[in-house]
Design a protein around this motif. Sequence first.
Motif, PDB file in Angstrom:
ATOM      1  N   ARG A  25     145.522  66.278  85.772  1.00  0.00           N
ATOM      2  CA  ARG A  25     144.590  66.448  87.359  1.00  0.00           C
ATOM      3  C   ARG A  25     145.713  66.331  88.465  1.00  0.00           C
ATOM      4  O   ARG A  25     145.391  66.654  89.464  1.00  0.00           O
ATOM      5  N   ILE A  26     146.398  65.147  88.489  1.00  0.00           N
ATOM      6  CA  ILE A  26     147.375  64.872  89.595  1.00  0.00           C
ATOM      7  C   ILE A  26     147.949  66.129  89.938  1.00  0.00           C
ATOM      8  O   ILE A  26     148.219  66.528  91.225  1.00  0.00           O
ATOM      9  N   LEU A  93     154.381  57.274  87.480  1.00  0.00           N
ATOM     10  CA  LEU A  93     153.199  57.338  88.145  1.00  0.00           C
ATOM     11  C   LEU A  93     152.796  56.186  89.310  1.00  0.00           C
ATOM     12  O   LEU A  93     152.576  56.584  90.200  1.00  0.00           O
ATOM     13  N   ALA A  94     153.130  54.999  88.891  1.00  0.00           N
ATOM     14  CA  ALA A  94     152.530  53.926  89.896  1.00  0.00           C
ATOM     15  C   ALA A  94     153.517  53.801  90.831  1.00  0.00           C
ATOM     16  O   ALA A  94     153.087  53.483  91.994  1.00  0.00           O
ATOM     17  N   TYR A  95     154.918  53.996  90.777  1.00  0.00           N
ATOM     18  CA  TYR A  95     155.683  53.739  91.945  1.00  0.00           C
ATOM     19  C   TYR A  95     156.297  54.693  92.511  1.00  0.00           C
ATOM     20  O   TYR A  95     157.027  54.806  93.391  1.00  0.00           O
ATOM     21  N   TYR A  96     156.256  56.002  91.880  1.00  0.00           N
ATOM     22  CA  TYR A  96     156.745  57.260  92.732  1.00  0.00           C
ATOM     23  C   TYR A  96     156.148  58.641  92.639  1.00  0.00           C
ATOM     24  O   TYR A  96     155.918  58.800  93.921  1.00  0.00           O
ATOM     25  N   GLU A 107     141.117  52.999 101.248  1.00  0.00           N
ATOM     26  CA  GLU A 107     141.312  52.001 100.193  1.00  0.00           C
ATOM     27  C   GLU A 107     140.559  52.559  98.903  1.00  0.00           C
ATOM     28  O   GLU A 107     141.187  52.048  97.721  1.00  0.00           O
ATOM     29  N   GLN A 108     139.562  53.521  98.772  1.00  0.00           N
ATOM     30  CA  GLN A 108     138.870  54.289  97.756  1.00  0.00           C
ATOM     31  C   GLN A 108     139.396  55.126  97.321  1.00  0.00           C
ATOM     32  O   GLN A 108     139.026  55.920  96.226  1.00  0.00           O
ATOM     33  N   LYS A 114     144.353  54.789  90.821  1.00  0.00           N
ATOM     34  CA  LYS A 114     145.346  55.124  89.736  1.00  0.00           C
ATOM     35  C   LYS A 114     146.675  54.428  89.561  1.00  0.00           C
ATOM     36  O   LYS A 114     147.291  53.842  88.752  1.00  0.00           O
ATOM     37  N   MET A 115     147.358  54.215  91.107  1.00  0.00           N
ATOM     38  CA  MET A 115     148.471  53.648  91.153  1.00  0.00           C
ATOM     39  C   MET A 115     148.365  51.952  90.350  1.00  0.00           C
ATOM     40  O   MET A 115     149.079  51.497  89.796  1.00  0.00           O
TER      41      MET A 115
END
Length: 153
Positions: A25-26, A93-96, A107-108, A114-115
Amino acid sequence: MSFVKKGSTIISFASVEDVIQADQRIFDQNEGLTDDVIEASLIRATERILTKLKDTTWWKDQNAGSSPVPSLNPLLIINRQNDFTDLCIYESLAYYILPSVADFDSEQASERNKMSYYQQKANAMFIELVGSGDFYDFDNSGTITAKEVKGAN
């Protein structure tokens, strides 16, 4: 799921296809996430993982007396390669990837959630791998002995 090589050098623990399979989906929602962007993030995530591993007690104990402490050779990661692929996906995914598309005004925003989710998964996987210490073939024998695992927590 297999490590990505350039010649005889491992450049990434995961492929573009691995990341897309993890969260299609991303990519459907963000046209700017090209294969080149994803591949660069995976290479960076792999570098980050190797640097973090080099800084662990597990690695330093295994290399006691070595100055400076050597870097890990990704070719000697012979066990738990699927876990390294997952870790690379989570880190990427989390950092890049997600930070490049996240709406930081909200914030929502789902990307921000997901991060955080992938950061937690990456941290847990990293701790598990270092705690087990059962993936690295220090003597390049093709098997991992109890002596090679001794530095694990």
